[in-house]
Each structure stands twice: as C-alpha cells, then as structure tokens.
Design a protein around this motif. Sequence first.
Motif, PDB file in Angstrom:
ATOM      1  N   ARG A  66       1.768   9.185  -6.979  1.00 22.50           N
ATOM      2  CA  ARG A  66       1.188   8.947  -5.652  1.00 22.50           C
ATOM      3  C   ARG A  66       0.788  10.263  -4.998  1.00 22.50           C
ATOM      4  N   ILE A  67       1.675  11.250  -5.075  1.00 22.13           N
ATOM      5  CA  ILE A  67       1.385  12.526  -4.431  1.00 22.13           C
ATOM      6  C   ILE A  67       0.240  13.231  -5.150  1.00 22.13           C
ATOM      7  N   LYS A  68       0.235  13.104  -6.467  1.00 13.22           N
ATOM      8  CA  LYS A  68      -0.857  13.711  -7.236  1.00 13.22           C
ATOM      9  C   LYS A  68      -2.209  13.126  -6.816  1.00 13.22           C
ATOM     10  N   LYS A  69      -2.173  11.863  -6.419  1.00 14.64           N
ATOM     11  CA  LYS A  69      -3.413  11.207  -5.996  1.00 14.64           C
ATOM     12  C   LYS A  69      -3.728  11.478  -4.527  1.00 14.64           C
ATOM     13  N   GLY A  70      -2.832  12.206  -3.860  1.00 18.71           N
ATOM     14  CA  GLY A  70      -3.080  12.547  -2.462  1.00 18.71           C
ATOM     15  C   GLY A  70      -2.902  11.396  -1.492  1.00 18.71           C
ATOM     16  N   LEU A  71      -2.029  10.460  -1.857  1.00 21.61           N
ATOM     17  CA  LEU A  71      -1.809   9.309  -0.980  1.00 21.61           C
ATOM     18  C   LEU A  71      -0.466   9.421  -0.265  1.00 21.61           C
ATOM     19  N   THR A  72      -0.400   8.875   0.944  1.00 19.84           N
ATOM     20  CA  THR A  72       0.887   8.738   1.621  1.00 19.84           C
ATOM     21  C   THR A  72       1.477   7.382   1.236  1.00 19.84           C
TER      22      THR A  72
END
Lengths: 74, 74
Positions: B18-24
Amino acid sequence: MKKEELLKKIGEQIRVIRIKKGLTQKQLAHLIGKDQQSIQRLEAGNINPSYIYLCEIADGLNVSLLDILNSLPA
Amino acid sequence: MKKEELLKKIGEQIRVIRIKKGLTQKQLAHLIGKDQQSIQRLEAGNINPSYIYLCEIADGLNVSLLDILNSLPA
DNA sequence: GGTCAATACAACGTATCCGTTGTGCGATAT
DNA sequence: ATATCGCACAACGGATACGTTGTATTGACC
C-alpha cells in the motif's frame, strides 16, 4: 470477478489437488482437525474461507497456498 | 507456523505494498468500499481476513493475490 | 494556538464462518 | 437385502469478521 465464481474456482482447485493426492474429503479433514462437511462446503464454493483456513488446507494437502492459487483457472 | 504470526506477516506485507503505491489506509479503503478502520485491523494482524476480502484488497492495490503472498517473508 | 491528515484502539451490531449433527443418495461389496 | 463408503445438503450454535461510530495520538502546516 464475481464473489461466487472466485469461491467456486478455488474450491474446485482444492478438490483437484486433494484427489491428485489420493485423499478423501474425510481424510483431508481429519489431517487438519476438521470434519468432512467442512471440506465439502469449501470445495462446493459455499463458504468464503479465511486466510488461516486456507493455510490449514494447504498444509493438509502438503502444498503451499501459492501452489493452490497459482493453478487457478483464469 | 502460528496463526498470529501468519496474520501479522500478511498484514505487514499489505501495508508495504500500500505504501509503495502511495496510498493511505483511507484511500485504499474507499477504493474497495470499506473504511479506514478495516484496513487498520487487517494490517495490524488483528483479524483473519476471508479469501474474498484478500481478493478485494489485492484489487484495490492493483496487484494479484499471488503478488502479495509471493513476497511474504518466510 | 488551532486545524487537518494519517494512524491506532475500543465497542457495538449484524452478518457470516465453521464445527457439528442429522439425513439422504448413489455405488460397491458381501 | 444390508452394510459401508464417498459425497451432498440443511440446520443449529458459538465464535468471529467487518462495517460503523467515537476517540486518542502524532506530526505538519498556517
């Protein structure tokens, strides 16, 4: 993809692997402390199994969860 | 492996992706019709998510479930 | 100081899982 | 005919998932 389809596909795949291993539903169930009806519902796609449940099934089949998912029909 | 460990590992892996995809957490949640708290519990390893739930998460992350499981720490 | 974003934890209610029992049905064997 | 085996379906109950609300903490920014 529809929820029901996903459940049917993974159920069928589990059945295929179980039969390939020469196990009955009851034998597989007892290997992992469940009963035959649980396996039947899973293979029929009638339930939405939890992650842990799938890990237990993979364990009973002596394969990894990846092996099960890998061979799912697209 | 212990049940709690399995849940923590897959939760951590989902967080990493998720963080790699830049999502919260909130953004991911809304992508798949859930709310932030659900994602939080999943990533924390506090729940045993269903197969469908994992498929939805993979969908929201735009990866396959295999991609999530493949990169699990042994 | 105040505000907002992101994350975390707790509690409640509804829905669902899953273990279990019971039952049925076809196939095979004795 | 009866017994046994493998599989299927239904129902009950305890446990838990998950949606939701509320709240706390931390950090960034004005």
